[in-house]
Write an enzyme that holds these catalytic residues in place. Structure first.
Site, short mmCIF file in Angstrom:
data_model
loop_
_atom_site.label_atom_id
_atom_site.label_comp_id
_atom_site.label_asym_id
_atom_site.label_seq_id
_atom_site.Cartn_x
_atom_site.Cartn_y
_atom_site.Cartn_z
N ALA A 66 0.87 -1.18 0.00
CA ALA A 66 0.00 0.00 0.00
C ALA A 66 0.90 1.23 0.00
O ALA A 66 2.06 1.15 0.45
CB ALA A 66 -0.88 -0.02 1.24
N GLY A 111 0.38 -4.92 1.05
CA GLY A 111 -0.85 -5.03 0.26
C GLY A 111 -0.65 -5.75 -1.06
O GLY A 111 -1.59 -6.35 -1.59
N GLU A 114 -0.83 -9.32 -0.32
CA GLU A 114 -2.23 -9.63 0.01
C GLU A 114 -3.08 -9.77 -1.26
O GLU A 114 -3.96 -10.62 -1.34
CB GLU A 114 -2.80 -8.55 0.93
CG GLU A 114 -2.13 -8.58 2.29
CD GLU A 114 -2.62 -7.47 3.20
OE1 GLU A 114 -2.30 -6.30 2.93
OE2 GLU A 114 -3.35 -7.77 4.16
N GLU A 134 4.25 -4.86 7.45
CA GLU A 134 3.43 -3.82 8.11
C GLU A 134 3.89 -3.49 9.52
O GLU A 134 3.87 -2.33 9.92
CB GLU A 134 1.95 -4.24 8.12
CG GLU A 134 1.24 -4.06 6.79
CD GLU A 134 1.43 -5.22 5.83
OE1 GLU A 134 2.28 -6.12 6.10
OE2 GLU A 134 0.73 -5.26 4.80
N1 DAK Z 1 4.59 3.21 -0.82
C1 DAK Z 1 4.98 4.37 -1.38
N2 DAK Z 1 6.08 4.49 -2.11
C2 DAK Z 1 6.84 3.39 -2.27
C3 DAK Z 1 6.50 2.15 -1.69
C4 DAK Z 1 5.30 2.08 -0.92
N3 DAK Z 1 4.88 0.94 -0.35
N4 DAK Z 1 7.46 1.26 -2.01
C5 DAK Z 1 8.36 1.93 -2.76
N5 DAK Z 1 7.99 3.21 -2.93
C6 DAK Z 1 8.67 4.26 -3.66
C7 DAK Z 1 9.92 4.73 -2.90
O1 DAK Z 1 9.56 5.69 -1.91
C8 DAK Z 1 10.73 5.33 -4.01
O2 DAK Z 1 10.21 6.60 -4.32
P1 DAK Z 1 11.20 7.89 -4.42
O3 DAK Z 1 11.98 7.92 -3.16
O4 DAK Z 1 12.04 7.56 -5.65
O5 DAK Z 1 10.25 9.02 -4.63
C9 DAK Z 1 10.40 4.42 -5.20
O6 DAK Z 1 9.19 3.75 -4.88
C10 DAK Z 1 11.47 3.35 -5.44
O7 DAK Z 1 11.67 2.67 -4.20
P2 DAK Z 1 13.10 2.55 -3.49
O8 DAK Z 1 13.99 3.67 -3.89
O9 DAK Z 1 12.85 2.37 -2.03
O10 DAK Z 1 13.63 1.19 -4.15
P3 DAK Z 1 14.65 0.16 -3.53
O11 DAK Z 1 14.97 -0.80 -4.62
O12 DAK Z 1 15.77 0.84 -2.81
O13 DAK Z 1 13.82 -0.61 -2.39
C11 DAK Z 1 11.87 -1.75 -1.47
C12 DAK Z 1 12.69 -1.38 -2.75
C13 DAK Z 1 10.59 -2.47 -1.97
C14 DAK Z 1 12.68 -2.70 -0.58
C15 DAK Z 1 11.53 -0.45 -0.70
O14 DAK Z 1 10.96 0.49 -1.62
C16 DAK Z 1 10.55 -0.66 0.39
O15 DAK Z 1 10.90 -1.11 1.48
N6 DAK Z 1 9.28 -0.28 0.14
C17 DAK Z 1 8.23 -0.36 1.14
C18 DAK Z 1 7.79 -1.79 1.28
C19 DAK Z 1 6.73 -1.89 2.33
O16 DAK Z 1 6.94 -1.64 3.54
N7 DAK Z 1 5.54 -2.30 1.89
C20 DAK Z 1 4.42 -2.49 2.77
C21 DAK Z 1 3.63 -1.22 2.81
S1 DAK Z 1 2.43 -1.32 4.10
C22 DAK Z 1 -4.60 -1.63 5.79
C23 DAK Z 1 -4.46 -1.29 4.49
C24 DAK Z 1 -3.33 -1.58 3.86
C25 DAK Z 1 -2.30 -2.19 4.51
C26 DAK Z 1 -2.42 -2.50 5.81
C27 DAK Z 1 -3.55 -2.26 6.46
N8 DAK Z 1 -5.80 -1.28 6.45
C28 DAK Z 1 -6.44 -0.04 6.08
C29 DAK Z 1 -6.35 -2.16 7.47
C30 DAK Z 1 -1.11 -2.45 3.81
C31 DAK Z 1 0.00 -1.95 4.25
C32 DAK Z 1 1.16 -2.05 3.41
O17 DAK Z 1 1.18 -2.57 2.34
#
Ligand code: DAK
Length: 261
Positions: A66, A111, A114, A134
């Site tokens: 997400a 997400g 998921e 998360e």
């Molecule tokens: N959201 C927003 N931007 C993201 C992103 C994300 N999840 N993942 C990557 N990006 C963006 C980065 O910020 C970066 O943007 P700029 O800095 O260039 O503007 C661009 O994509 C490229 O990413 P990186 O530079 O970070 O690329 P790397 O190869 O260095 O790293 C990575 C890739 C996938 C390891 C890293 O980007 C990362 O850790 N991303 C976040 C992964 C993450 O934590 N995903 C889970 C998100 S939480 C719910 C609803 C939804 C959810 C839960 C509950 N309810 C309402 C109950 C879901 C939650 C989630 O999914």
């Protein structure tokens, strides 16, 4: 007209739906989810469609989760709305009267994992990585992850993956039973299309009858109640200190310092 969703029709009623936001590793903001929902609703009505292959654009990610930047500022009420939207897409993928395949290369996180779990099964490239990070952001999976991961890999493994938030390789995901097959990166989508066509040539009516029964039998009880519980629990974590800190740390590219609140 979709900005973030691209659909390409193929032979034998196989369509490929791509989430197309590669600059953010296909992260799911409200617009992406809303457009995906509309597109799935449209495909559900299209009698020529038999199999839907869901993928991300670019080589780096299926979906990296997400959109943290969008979630960072959400209030509790907005987080609940967001969770409902994500749940509606996941439920649609799970229940649509078509066969759905998640074709994962690169990151399938949060997400994104998921959504993949909501498809009928997952095919992965050798470079795929899966995870529910998360808790590292101060929240919990909110699009059905607490329900569908334990169904896929068992309660204790699901707990370990969710509590650590760690990423696992395609090979580990195969061993856990999260993915059905792993293919070499080169030629990955050709292999996916072969598998999709194999299914499309069978009786769709029979496959869908089986899908409905399998879904029904795999539900121990009350999925809707579980979805409500997950949504409200997610919402309740918004606006508290750890969620603010976890998401700010991601945006500021630094480690989070959680207080346990
Ligand atoms: N959201 C927003 N931007 C993201 C992103 C994300 N999840 N993942 C990557 N990006 C963006 C980065 O910020 C970066 O943007 P700029 O800095 O260039 O503007 C661009 O994509 C490229 O990413 P990186 O530079 O970070 O690329 P790397 O190869 O260095 O790293 C990575 C890739 C996938 C390891 C890293 O980007 C990362 O850790 N991303 C976040 C992964 C993450 O934590 N995903 C889970 C998100 S939480 C719910 C609803 C939804 C959810 C839960 C509950 N309810 C309402 C109950 C879901 C939650 C989630 O999914």
């Amino acid at each position: 007209m979709s900005n973030f969703i691209k659909t390409v029709p193929g032979e034998f009623g196989v369509v490929t739906v791509s989430i197309d936001r590669p600059e953010a590793l296909n992260a799911l903001n409200r617009s992406v989810l809303f457009e995906l929902k509309l597109e799935l609703e449209r495909l559900a009505q299209d009698q020529t469609v038999r199999v839907i292959v869901l993928r991300g654009s670019g080589e780096k990610a299926f979906v990296a989760g997400a959109d943290i930047k969008e979630m960072q500022e959400m209030t509790r009420g907005q987080a609940i709305e967001f969770s409902r939207l994500g749940h509606s897409v996941a439920t649609l993928l799970e229940s649509i009267q078509k066969v759905t395949i998640a074709a994962v290369q690169g990151y399938a996180l949060g997400g994104g994992m998921e959504l993949a779990l909501s498809c009928d099964f997952i095919l992965a490239s050798e470079k795929a990585q899966f995870g529910l990070p998360e808790v590292t952001l101060g929240v919990i999976p909110g699009f059905g992850g607490t329900i569908r991961l334990s169904r896929a890999v068992g309660l204790n493994r699901a707990k370990e993956l969710i509590f650590t938030g760690e990423r696992i390789s395609a090979e580990s995901a195969l061993r856990l039973g999260l993915v059905s097959k792993v293919y070499p990166q080169e030629g990955f989508f050709d292999e996916v299309m072969k598998r999709a066509r194999l299914i499309a040539l069978n009786s769709l009516g029979a496959a869908i009858s089986a899908k409905n029964l399998l879904n029904e039998f795999s539900e121990s009880s009350g999925t809707n109640q579980k979805i409500d519980a997950e949504t409200h629990q997610f919402g309740s974590l918004f606006g508290v200190t750890d969620q603010k800190e976890g998401m700010a740390a991601f945006v500021e590219k630094r480690p989070a310092r959680f207080k346990g609140l």
